[in-house]
Design a protein around this motif. Sequence first.
Motif, PDB file in Angstrom:
ATOM      1  N   UNK A 184     -11.686 -35.819  10.789  1.00  0.00           N
ATOM      2  CA  UNK A 184     -11.975 -35.748   9.353  1.00  0.00           C
ATOM      3  C   UNK A 184     -11.889 -37.145   8.758  1.00  0.00           C
ATOM      4  N   UNK A 185     -12.454 -37.290   7.574  1.00  0.00           N
ATOM      5  CA  UNK A 185     -12.148 -38.459   6.743  1.00  0.00           C
ATOM      6  C   UNK A 185     -11.642 -37.939   5.411  1.00  0.00           C
ATOM      7  N   UNK A 186     -11.084 -38.844   4.635  1.00  0.00           N
ATOM      8  CA  UNK A 186     -10.451 -38.443   3.392  1.00  0.00           C
ATOM      9  C   UNK A 186     -11.355 -38.811   2.212  1.00  0.00           C
ATOM     10  N   UNK A 187     -11.765 -37.794   1.439  1.00  0.00           N
ATOM     11  CA  UNK A 187     -12.571 -38.060   0.246  1.00  0.00           C
ATOM     12  C   UNK A 187     -11.745 -37.687  -0.976  1.00  0.00           C
ATOM     13  N   UNK A 188     -11.297 -38.680  -1.698  1.00  0.00           N
ATOM     14  CA  UNK A 188     -10.483 -38.460  -2.899  1.00  0.00           C
ATOM     15  C   UNK A 188      -9.321 -37.495  -2.632  1.00  0.00           C
TER      16      UNK A 188
ATOM     17  N   UNK B 209     -24.777 -42.909  -5.268  1.00  0.00           N
ATOM     18  CA  UNK B 209     -23.761 -42.343  -4.369  1.00  0.00           C
ATOM     19  C   UNK B 209     -22.813 -43.418  -3.845  1.00  0.00           C
ATOM     20  N   UNK B 210     -22.804 -44.570  -4.487  1.00  0.00           N
ATOM     21  CA  UNK B 210     -21.884 -45.627  -4.047  1.00  0.00           C
ATOM     22  C   UNK B 210     -20.437 -45.130  -4.091  1.00  0.00           C
ATOM     23  N   UNK B 211     -19.764 -45.265  -2.963  1.00  0.00           N
ATOM     24  CA  UNK B 211     -18.345 -44.909  -2.872  1.00  0.00           C
ATOM     25  C   UNK B 211     -17.609 -46.100  -2.281  1.00  0.00           C
ATOM     26  N   UNK B 212     -16.305 -46.054  -2.335  1.00  0.00           N
ATOM     27  CA  UNK B 212     -15.518 -47.086  -1.672  1.00  0.00           C
ATOM     28  C   UNK B 212     -15.044 -46.525  -0.337  1.00  0.00           C
ATOM     29  N   UNK B 213     -15.531 -47.108   0.747  1.00  0.00           N
ATOM     30  CA  UNK B 213     -15.102 -46.695   2.080  1.00  0.00           C
ATOM     31  C   UNK B 213     -14.105 -47.732   2.568  1.00  0.00           C
ATOM     32  N   UNK B 214     -12.846 -47.331   2.661  1.00  0.00           N
ATOM     33  CA  UNK B 214     -11.764 -48.285   2.950  1.00  0.00           C
ATOM     34  C   UNK B 214     -11.876 -49.499   2.028  1.00  0.00           C
ATOM     35  N   UNK B 215     -12.193 -49.244   0.768  1.00  0.00           N
ATOM     36  CA  UNK B 215     -12.220 -50.293  -0.247  1.00  0.00           C
ATOM     37  C   UNK B 215     -13.523 -51.029  -0.396  1.00  0.00           C
ATOM     38  N   UNK B 216     -14.487 -50.761   0.485  1.00  0.00           N
ATOM     39  CA  UNK B 216     -15.754 -51.491   0.447  1.00  0.00           C
ATOM     40  C   UNK B 216     -16.831 -50.609  -0.185  1.00  0.00           C
ATOM     41  N   UNK B 217     -17.582 -51.107  -1.177  1.00  0.00           N
ATOM     42  CA  UNK B 217     -18.624 -50.265  -1.770  1.00  0.00           C
ATOM     43  C   UNK B 217     -19.786 -50.059  -0.797  1.00  0.00           C
ATOM     44  N   UNK B 218     -20.130 -48.798  -0.540  1.00  0.00           N
ATOM     45  CA  UNK B 218     -21.252 -48.476   0.355  1.00  0.00           C
ATOM     46  C   UNK B 218     -22.013 -47.295  -0.234  1.00  0.00           C
TER      47      UNK B 218
ATOM     48  N   UNK C 241     -10.927 -40.706   9.915  1.00  0.00           N
ATOM     49  CA  UNK C 241      -9.738 -41.404   9.454  1.00  0.00           C
ATOM     50  C   UNK C 241      -9.983 -42.327   8.265  1.00  0.00           C
ATOM     51  N   UNK C 242     -11.239 -42.472   7.886  1.00  0.00           N
ATOM     52  CA  UNK C 242     -11.539 -43.401   6.803  1.00  0.00           C
ATOM     53  C   UNK C 242     -11.103 -42.828   5.448  1.00  0.00           C
ATOM     54  N   UNK C 243     -10.728 -43.734   4.549  1.00  0.00           N
ATOM     55  CA  UNK C 243     -10.374 -43.319   3.191  1.00  0.00           C
ATOM     56  C   UNK C 243     -11.563 -43.623   2.289  1.00  0.00           C
ATOM     57  N   UNK C 244     -12.122 -42.565   1.727  1.00  0.00           N
ATOM     58  CA  UNK C 244     -13.303 -42.718   0.882  1.00  0.00           C
ATOM     59  C   UNK C 244     -12.951 -42.307  -0.540  1.00  0.00           C
ATOM     60  N   UNK C 245     -13.285 -43.190  -1.491  1.00  0.00           N
ATOM     61  CA  UNK C 245     -13.013 -42.885  -2.894  1.00  0.00           C
ATOM     62  C   UNK C 245     -14.323 -42.746  -3.653  1.00  0.00           C
ATOM     63  N   UNK C 246     -14.431 -41.680  -4.424  1.00  0.00           N
ATOM     64  CA  UNK C 246     -15.629 -41.447  -5.230  1.00  0.00           C
ATOM     65  C   UNK C 246     -15.263 -41.273  -6.699  1.00  0.00           C
ATOM     66  N   UNK C 247     -14.214 -40.515  -6.965  1.00  0.00           N
ATOM     67  CA  UNK C 247     -13.858 -40.188  -8.354  1.00  0.00           C
ATOM     68  C   UNK C 247     -12.843 -41.184  -8.904  1.00  0.00           C
ATOM     69  N   UNK C 248     -13.236 -42.447  -8.967  1.00  0.00           N
ATOM     70  CA  UNK C 248     -12.350 -43.435  -9.587  1.00  0.00           C
ATOM     71  C   UNK C 248     -12.961 -43.843 -10.915  1.00  0.00           C
ATOM     72  N   UNK C 249     -12.150 -44.431 -11.772  1.00  0.00           N
ATOM     73  CA  UNK C 249     -12.636 -44.834 -13.095  1.00  0.00           C
ATOM     74  C   UNK C 249     -13.721 -45.901 -12.971  1.00  0.00           C
TER      75      UNK C 249
END
Lengths: 608, 230, 182
Positions: free
Chosen positions: B7-11, B52-61, B71-79
Amino acid sequence: MDAADSDGPARLAADAVMARWRRDPHALVQILRDTQAVTHWLSRPLLAHIAGALGLTLAQVEGVAGFYRFFHTRPVGRTRLLFSDNITDRMLGSETLLAQLCARLGVAPGEVDAQGRFSVDRCSCTGLCDQGPALLVNHHQVVTRLDAARVDALADLLLAGTPVGQWPAEWFAVVDGVQRADVLLGGLADDAPALPVVLAQSPQALLDEVAASGLRGRGGAGFPAARKWLACRDAAGDLRVVVCNADEGEPGTFKDRVLLASHADAVFDGMTVAARAVGAQQGFVYLRGEYRFLLPQLEQVLARRRAQGLLGPDACGISGFDFDIALHLGAGAYVCGEESALIESLEGKRGTPRIRPPFPVQAGYLGRPTVVNNVETFCAVAHIARRGGAWWAGIGTAQSTGTKIHSVSGDCARPGLYEYPLGTPIAQMLDDCGARDAQAVQVGGPSGTCVPAPEFNRAIAFEDVPSAGAFMVFDRTRDLFEVARHFARFFAHESCGLCTPCRVGTELVVRRLDKLAHARGAGQGSAFDIALLHDLDTALHSGTHCGLGASACNPLRDTLRHFGAAYAQRATAPQFQPDVDLDAELSSARRATGRDDAGAHLHTDTPA
Amino acid sequence: MSAVDPTFDLDGQPVPLQPGDTILSAAARAGLDIPHLCWSDEVSGSASCRLCTVLADGRPVAACVTPAVAGQKVECRTASLATQRLRLLQMLFVEGNHFCPGCEKSGNCVLQVQAERAGMTALHFEALNPERPVDASHPDVLFEPNRCILCQLCVRASDEIDGKRVFAIGGHGIATRLLIDSPSGRLGDSALSVHDRAAHICPVGALLPKRVGFAVPIGRRRFDNEDTRG
Amino acid sequence: MNAPVASTPPRKLRVATVSLAGCFGCHMSLLDIDERLFDLVERVEFDRSPLTDIKTVGEHDRCDIGLVEGGLCNAENVEVLRAFRDRCTVLVAVGACAITGGLPALRNHLDVGTVLQSVYGRVPDDPELPLPLNRVLPIHEVVHIDHALPGCPPPADAFWQLLQDLMAGRAPASAPGLIRYD
């Protein structure tokens, strides 16, 4: 009105060109270039003809023709003059000279004269900043060191219809301008081992030396060369490709032009070493369209190397090492300096950066594992392969090994090429080039860093101020806001248009900077405009498709930070001010009604 | 397969992934929404809209084309990403001519619903006011280029599903535009059929089948339902 | 933090509204807050507005809130908008036309003189008449706008939400579902 209009001759010309390129659709950019050299422009029927012959759709061919700035899909003059429009050309008076020429020829910038004889326009930096202002003739020859007298004489010849071939030879003089040579510009020693001797080492040994050297790519990103090569060598596939990126489009950069003009053998040596190390059969030099004038001499060098057995089947006498190099010309698109866009262009397509992964080392040209390195990188390899990785690693700093060539231009007494070990402070470089009273240096071109005077003790190195090779000096008479605005126009002009933030954002930045530059009335811009510029800067730094968009706001960001006063003085209005000229917006109604009373006018400035 | 699916982590939510997944395709299968405009599971990605730009381990992709990594940390719902989405949508609105009350795609438009979800109340930027001629030459399909957001879905659907290559991208920079493959450059002379997927895949009102406008009453359109509005 | 206890009822907020190049549909939607209007008039006082027939915005007292419907179609619209910006602390663009130019902007690619000629037969040239702009403009391109309420018209609930937020001194935040463009 022109050959392109009357189907017959234009089609015959295109047919001859296509036959020369074996009707290969991957050669589309070359075919369009060579056809246009005969027909001057590319009409829609002509594009349809080419599409049919190559098995492409008209829309595909139209899409390619409309992408590259050097292709004309509307009629142009039989002689086409493009003024190099880098900021350094402007500092040398290019705009005045452009106006002078246009006045003499009776043509407006971007237009054709009534007889279809000439068109005059601007183009992005032609890489002749140390001998500018410069202009490009028919996307082929360059005229350097323009001044009022030369422009006058040029106008005389144009009006008399004198062919370009009969213009004074000294106008086309392009000098190397080497001011400070180190190992690369010094050239290979006379007693340096010949390439076959060097290649007697195993491919692994060659790779090991490059790895030991710590060499990082000289195109700007600084990716370790050996890691790229290793990934390419180990990627799945039978055929491999080595590409030399000679699309030196970063404004203010002209070092690769000199390396290709005077050290082409070293560059080709480096490519051949890379090919041997990764197991490549095919080599390309992607030469920017602006350097078309270098093509004949590069072809000559390649022909000689083939005759010497350095290229071709069993190259360098190594049984089974079949490697040759072809030259590919660009057509005026800065984004093609990005390696995946460059590969798209090599394949005859629009130069739009690819989605990655896969990376070029995995699947590049025609899906083959491909190494793309800068001209200077290959030149360094030629030296490293002979003198060893440890020798190169002993130059420069631990993280930034070796030397770096800088293209110095702008406000200095001695512009030209300066080669220093990496880690050299900016202040020393300014001293050496005779820059007095500098307030800023744009290191690495518009996509690089604007370094203000208080930071001149910083060094050029990957760990401090990285550089792709441009070094433009601005003294205290220069307005850094105008410099940033010029660079903003460059990026908007060069955006490939794929992704939203770059396509729209670069245009919005230009409009807002133009608003501040041309603000009507006394109120000028306001803090609202500055806030919006910050918004755009954030948006463009938050996820574009490629580095062009990501760096398009670097000049804006750096100058806002270091030269905020240049913006503040244009943003003194307490209220938001419209960019729309409201009084002009009543012009149609005034004309229709014949009214000119007080009620028929509006003040554009918002009252304080 | 290992005992535990990767799995990876989305928010903060674990998202199972399969070989070949992008961040967006894995999230979509798990029923998690990453806002997007130019992506469809029917065709290859173009990565053009960047919504659909998200931060994948802190990098915008771009989540639509970036392989999902266990294992990746993906952030989508940030301010900051919410602001970025808002700015991208505002850029698309000012680039074209998107006047919803006058558009028959309203209520079924992905650009509209994304902007509404993103909380867009104003344009923020100045309108660029394009004036590209409308192409009504095709008997069954209308092309309104001022609404085109250059997502390339029609280009890819025509290439990859219909096998017709009716569309291509032309120009560059802000003058980038959709090209139609026909001798006149107009839709009526092209090989497009109203039965083609390309005639229906447009997320906005740029390519519209004729004579079916406003057939669905307000209240029953695709995004009128609160569940689908998000 | 303890807020001082108010000994007198809070001052009524002063609200001005106007329809520039609009259809008054947004105003109708404002009236659609129905019985909440009673609540509203307890807490606000209307300045210039079609509801009061006052002709000049903020003539005696500055307004706290200005609601502007419609885009800018003519010179008078510009003057009125500027007066609103000048006399209102918080200016809100209300509805699709104020925000984008809207339906009236469909004429933007036509020449004003040609339009006037074909509509009226002869071009009206009475100096009492405001001259039309070459293009209908959204209001944020001429003055700074603090907030916007999209919709054609914005739902009544969106008006109510906005006014409640502003009356409470909060930054307006439209609830999901209240932002819609048609």
